[in-house]
Write a protein that holds these residues in place. Structure first.
Motif, mmCIF file in Angstrom:
data_model
loop_
_atom_site.group_PDB
_atom_site.id
_atom_site.type_symbol
_atom_site.label_atom_id
_atom_site.label_comp_id
_atom_site.label_asym_id
_atom_site.label_seq_id
_atom_site.Cartn_x
_atom_site.Cartn_y
_atom_site.Cartn_z
ATOM 1 N N ASP A 194 -10.274 5.088 -8.316
ATOM 2 C CA ASP A 194 -10.697 3.852 -8.983
ATOM 3 C C ASP A 194 -10.331 2.614 -8.176
ATOM 4 O OD1 ASP A 194 -11.709 5.358 -10.979
ATOM 5 O OD2 ASP A 194 -10.083 5.006 -12.408
ATOM 6 N N LEU A 195 -9.235 2.731 -7.407
ATOM 7 C CA LEU A 195 -8.808 1.576 -6.613
ATOM 8 C C LEU A 195 -9.322 1.651 -5.174
ATOM 9 C CD1 LEU A 195 -5.150 1.297 -7.929
ATOM 10 C CD2 LEU A 195 -7.038 -0.254 -8.407
ATOM 11 N N SER A 196 -10.173 2.634 -4.925
ATOM 12 C CA SER A 196 -10.790 2.804 -3.602
ATOM 13 C C SER A 196 -9.773 2.958 -2.478
ATOM 14 C CB SER A 196 -11.699 1.617 -3.274
ATOM 15 O OG SER A 196 -12.587 1.378 -4.319
ATOM 16 N N VAL A 197 -8.716 3.692 -2.755
ATOM 17 C CA VAL A 197 -7.770 4.019 -1.687
ATOM 18 C C VAL A 197 -8.192 5.359 -1.091
ATOM 19 C CG1 VAL A 197 -5.366 4.487 -1.096
ATOM 20 C CG2 VAL A 197 -5.909 2.828 -2.880
ATOM 21 N N PRO A 198 -8.485 5.395 0.195
ATOM 22 C CA PRO A 198 -8.933 6.639 0.811
ATOM 23 C C PRO A 198 -7.776 7.621 0.983
ATOM 24 C CG PRO A 198 -8.712 4.951 2.482
ATOM 25 C CD PRO A 198 -8.405 4.291 1.170
ATOM 26 N N GLN A 204 7.713 8.106 -15.241
ATOM 27 C CA GLN A 204 7.192 9.405 -14.856
ATOM 28 C C GLN A 204 5.682 9.381 -14.731
ATOM 29 O OE1 GLN A 204 8.115 12.289 -17.846
ATOM 30 N NE2 GLN A 204 8.260 10.715 -19.436
ATOM 31 N N SER A 205 5.118 8.187 -14.846
ATOM 32 C CA SER A 205 3.664 8.080 -14.790
ATOM 33 C C SER A 205 3.126 8.274 -13.379
ATOM 34 C CB SER A 205 3.241 6.703 -15.307
ATOM 35 O OG SER A 205 1.878 6.485 -15.011
ATOM 36 N N ALA A 206 1.981 8.917 -13.315
ATOM 37 C CA ALA A 206 1.301 9.035 -12.024
ATOM 38 C C ALA A 206 0.908 7.664 -11.503
ATOM 39 C CB ALA A 206 0.063 9.918 -12.173
ATOM 40 N N ALA A 207 0.843 6.695 -12.400
ATOM 41 C CA ALA A 207 0.515 5.337 -11.969
ATOM 42 C C ALA A 207 1.592 4.788 -11.048
ATOM 43 C CB ALA A 207 0.350 4.423 -13.178
ATOM 44 N N ALA A 208 2.835 5.198 -11.274
ATOM 45 C CA ALA A 208 3.921 4.754 -10.401
ATOM 46 C C ALA A 208 3.731 5.340 -9.004
ATOM 47 C CB ALA A 208 5.271 5.174 -10.988
ATOM 48 N N ASP A 209 3.374 6.625 -8.946
ATOM 49 C CA ASP A 209 3.082 7.242 -7.646
ATOM 50 C C ASP A 209 1.931 6.508 -6.971
ATOM 51 O OD1 ASP A 209 4.923 9.052 -8.522
ATOM 52 O OD2 ASP A 209 3.493 10.671 -8.873
ATOM 53 N N ALA A 210 0.906 6.238 -7.769
ATOM 54 C CA ALA A 210 -0.281 5.580 -7.224
ATOM 55 C C ALA A 210 0.086 4.212 -6.670
ATOM 56 C CB ALA A 210 -1.356 5.446 -8.291
ATOM 57 N N GLU A 211 0.941 3.508 -7.391
ATOM 58 C CA GLU A 211 1.233 2.155 -6.932
ATOM 59 C C GLU A 211 2.016 2.133 -5.620
ATOM 60 O OE1 GLU A 211 1.966 -2.004 -9.040
ATOM 61 O OE2 GLU A 211 3.803 -0.847 -8.858
ATOM 62 N N ILE A 212 2.942 3.055 -5.444
ATOM 63 C CA ILE A 212 3.666 3.003 -4.167
ATOM 64 C C ILE A 212 2.762 3.429 -3.004
ATOM 65 C CG2 ILE A 212 5.966 3.212 -5.187
ATOM 66 C CD1 ILE A 212 6.003 6.097 -4.169
ATOM 67 N N ILE A 213 1.832 4.329 -3.284
ATOM 68 C CA ILE A 213 0.879 4.702 -2.228
ATOM 69 C C ILE A 213 -0.013 3.511 -1.895
ATOM 70 C CG2 ILE A 213 -1.122 6.153 -1.699
ATOM 71 C CD1 ILE A 213 0.290 8.385 -3.357
ATOM 72 N N LEU A 214 -0.458 2.843 -2.945
ATOM 73 C CA LEU A 214 -1.278 1.644 -2.778
ATOM 74 C C LEU A 214 -0.519 0.570 -1.993
ATOM 75 C CD1 LEU A 214 -3.989 0.410 -3.941
ATOM 76 C CD2 LEU A 214 -2.528 -0.639 -5.678
ATOM 77 N N MET A 215 0.736 0.402 -2.354
ATOM 78 C CA MET A 215 1.569 -0.613 -1.710
ATOM 79 C C MET A 215 1.721 -0.321 -0.211
ATOM 80 S SD MET A 215 5.407 -1.715 -2.798
ATOM 81 C CE MET A 215 6.379 -0.328 -2.208
ATOM 82 N N LEU A 216 1.968 0.945 0.105
ATOM 83 C CA LEU A 216 2.083 1.337 1.507
ATOM 84 C C LEU A 216 0.766 1.095 2.246
ATOM 85 C CD1 LEU A 216 4.004 4.705 1.886
ATOM 86 C CD2 LEU A 216 4.374 2.604 3.157
ATOM 87 N N TRP A 217 -0.313 1.430 1.570
ATOM 88 C CA TRP A 217 -1.624 1.268 2.156
ATOM 89 C C TRP A 217 -1.874 -0.202 2.511
ATOM 90 C CZ3 TRP A 217 -5.066 3.602 4.793
ATOM 91 C CH2 TRP A 217 -6.402 3.182 4.818
ATOM 92 N N TYR A 218 -1.535 -1.093 1.587
ATOM 93 C CA TYR A 218 -1.703 -2.522 1.856
ATOM 94 C C TYR A 218 -0.781 -2.998 2.964
ATOM 95 C CZ TYR A 218 -4.810 -3.220 -2.103
ATOM 96 O OH TYR A 218 -5.859 -3.186 -2.950
ATOM 97 N N PHE A 219 0.424 -2.469 2.950
ATOM 98 C CA PHE A 219 1.354 -2.828 4.019
ATOM 99 C C PHE A 219 0.765 -2.462 5.387
ATOM 100 C CE2 PHE A 219 4.614 -0.993 6.884
ATOM 101 C CZ PHE A 219 5.187 -2.174 7.317
ATOM 102 N N PHE A 220 0.230 -1.259 5.489
ATOM 103 C CA PHE A 220 -0.333 -0.838 6.776
ATOM 104 C C PHE A 220 -1.576 -1.644 7.134
ATOM 105 C CE2 PHE A 220 2.040 3.291 6.163
ATOM 106 C CZ PHE A 220 2.917 3.045 7.205
ATOM 107 N N GLN A 221 -2.340 -2.041 6.131
ATOM 108 C CA GLN A 221 -3.478 -2.910 6.412
ATOM 109 C C GLN A 221 -3.001 -4.235 6.962
ATOM 110 O OE1 GLN A 221 -5.888 -3.094 2.816
ATOM 111 N NE2 GLN A 221 -7.259 -1.617 3.789
ATOM 112 N N LYS A 222 -1.940 -4.728 6.361
ATOM 113 C CA LYS A 222 -1.441 -6.042 6.743
ATOM 114 C C LYS A 222 -0.919 -6.085 8.172
ATOM 115 C CE LYS A 222 0.082 -9.816 4.061
ATOM 116 N NZ LYS A 222 0.347 -10.241 2.710
ATOM 117 N N ILE A 223 -0.401 -4.959 8.651
ATOM 118 C CA ILE A 223 0.049 -4.967 10.045
ATOM 119 C C ILE A 223 -1.018 -4.384 10.979
ATOM 120 C CG2 ILE A 223 2.498 -4.925 9.444
ATOM 121 C CD1 ILE A 223 2.546 -1.962 10.150
ATOM 122 N N GLY A 224 -2.222 -4.202 10.442
ATOM 123 C CA GLY A 224 -3.349 -3.872 11.314
ATOM 124 C C GLY A 224 -3.578 -2.399 11.588
ATOM 125 N N PHE A 225 -3.105 -1.521 10.713
ATOM 126 C CA PHE A 225 -3.232 -0.081 10.959
ATOM 127 C C PHE A 225 -4.411 0.556 10.238
ATOM 128 C CE2 PHE A 225 1.456 1.131 12.090
ATOM 129 C CZ PHE A 225 1.429 0.185 13.091
#
Length: 419
Positions: A245-249, A135-156
């Motif tokens: 803190d993780l610099s995700v815009p 139930q941690s907000a860290a879990a929410d943060a991590e999936i957002i972070l993960m998506l963000w990296y995924f989109f970076q990886k495919i050039g978005f």
RNA sequence: GUGGGUGUAGCUCAGCCUGGAUAGAGCACCUGGUUGUGGCCCAGGAGGUCGCCGGUUCAAGUCCGGUCAUCCACCCCA
């Protein structure tokens, strides 16, 4: 034409599928690196899991599901989304007893009977992730972070924006609904017909109405963030803190309320301005009550789904990278007697992982080389009567237009030359 | 579900407004120029119930109606 694909469905053809593979493989690789494992669920489930899962009053359930009666009369539905099925499987397979948390991803076709449009199909593909047990907000943060990296990886990187909001826990939402209805009721003359209906059924969704007069009215409406319970407020602030803190815009957007009923607390969308009105390419959020509602133990959960068609569309716009099915070696043979020896070489190369193209009709060497050129083959092997006699075949480097002669059974030299 | 645009060769499209005899182009495909060597060039070839149904007309790819598909917007959503 006698047979046609049904409305809103589409074939994915060779030439396009390579891009799909790239995106799917990247998603697998990224999601697995975050500890998500694939869970494959059926395309068909009993209708009621979607009614309870997504919510009876949502558009999806009310008018978009492909439902029909099974032979025994029970109602089945082609899945309109993935979460409900994953939750069903999570409960049915007792994952909550096996491990403290469970992280799954799934991919595959979904079905909704909507009016087709660019980026919106009746049969479409999603990749989604579901994270149960934290139930941690860290879990929410991590999936957002993960998506963000995924989109970076495919050039978005420059084409995607993150919008987040919190719709709070049930207590917060009830308080807010009351406040919103109290605010809107005196002004309901100015709301569109649909919003007037939503006032009674789902007032939150008046906020994302695109009708201008509705927007003017909702600009000054009470904000959900002012009605969050203390716990919900803490949760949302923690999420924001981690993203900072993780610099995700990201951008906090209090108009994001989501159309599926199961969301609680965090909701988010990844949007782009390059696809017209189909601007959401991924969306998700927390759903703390769904597992219990569907008959499992109380289990907090968070997740998202991304729309592959839209991502492919955007990727085509952004990337000039060529996706081509590769042909490593083309084998040209001239004269019936050379076919079997040519096939033996082809088999040998294929067993060594090479993609080999060979004709099965007798063709002139010229047309064979043309074909090799069209296929963008790296090398062409030429084997005719002369080569058969001398026991040495011609290996042509198509890029350099240079040729080498190699013994017909000398696979080792051949492989090292073309590698 | 609502409103609008589009539908002509495998693909991208011209022709439609202002009806007229064998419906065009580029790319792709096949053959030849090079009797066993690709790309570039040149010559030739094949490929079309003009989405479908009906109407107006001496005559319809062209005008009109319907229908289906698709695109755009609304709606909704990924």
């Amino acid at each position: 034409m006698k047979y046609k694909i049904i409305r809103g469905f589409h074939d994915i053809l060779p030439g396009q599928i390579e891009r799909w593979h790239f995106i799917e493989n990247t998603a697998r690789q990224v999601f697995e690196s975050y500890g998500f494992n694939e869970l494959r669920i059926p395309v068909l489930e009993s209708t009621d899991i979607y009614c309870t899962g997504i919510g009876d009053t949502t558009d999806i359930v009310e008018k978009e599901m492909y439902s029909f009666d099974d032979r025994d009369g029970s109602s089945l539905t082609l899945r309109p989304e993935g979460t409900a099925g994953v939750v069903r499987s999570f409960i049915e397979n007792s994952f909550y007893k096996k491990t403290p948390v469970s992280k799954f991803y799934y991919m595959g076709p979904m079905f909704r009977h909507e009016r087709p449009q660019k980026g919106r199909y009746r049969g479409f593909n999603q990749i989604g992730c579901e994270y149960f047990g934290s139930q941690s907000a860290a879990a929410d943060a991590e999936i957002i972070l993960m998506l963000w990296y995924f989109f970076q990886k495919i050039g978005f990187t420059d084409s995607v924006k993150i919008e987040i909001n919190s719709i709070g826990d049930e207590e917060s939402r009830e308080n807010y609904k009351t406040a919103l209805v109290n605010y809107l009721t005196p002004l309901k003359e100015g709301l569109c017909d649909q919003c007037n209906r939503k006032l009674g059924t789902n007032p939150l969704r008046i906020l994302d109405c695109k009708n201008e007069s509705c927007r003017e009215i909702t600009v000054n409406a009470p904000k959900i963030t002012d009605y969050l319970s203390e716990a919900s407020g803490v949760h949302f602030n923690k999420l924001i803190q981690i993203l900072d803190d993780l610099s995700v815009p990201y951008n906090v957007n209090d108009k994001i309320v989501r159309g599926l009923d199961y969301y609680t607390e965090t909701v988010f969308e990844f949007t782009t301005d390059k696809l017209g009105s189909q601007n959401a390419i991924a969306a998700g959020g927390r759903y703390n009550n769904l597992v219990e509602k569907m008959g499992g133990p109380p289990t907090p959960a968070t997740g998202f789904a991304l729309g592959l068609e839209r991502i492919v569309l955007l990727h085509e716009q952004l990337s000039d990278k060529e996706f081509k099915f590769p042909t490593d070696v083309y084998i040209a043979w001239i004269g019936e007697d050379t076919f079997i020896p040519a096939m033996k070489i082809a088999t040998e190369l294929r067993n060594n992982g090479k993609s080999v193209y060979i004709e099965h009709e007798s063709k002139s060497i010229k047309s064979q080389l043309k074909r090799a050129n069209k296929l963008d083959a790296g090398y062409t092997l030429i084997i005719g009567e002369e080569e058969l006699k001398s026991g040495r075949i011609i290996v042509r480097n198509m890029k350099k237009s240079s040729e080498e002669s190699i013994g017909i059974e000398d696979t080792g030299s051949l492989l090292s030359y073309i590698n």
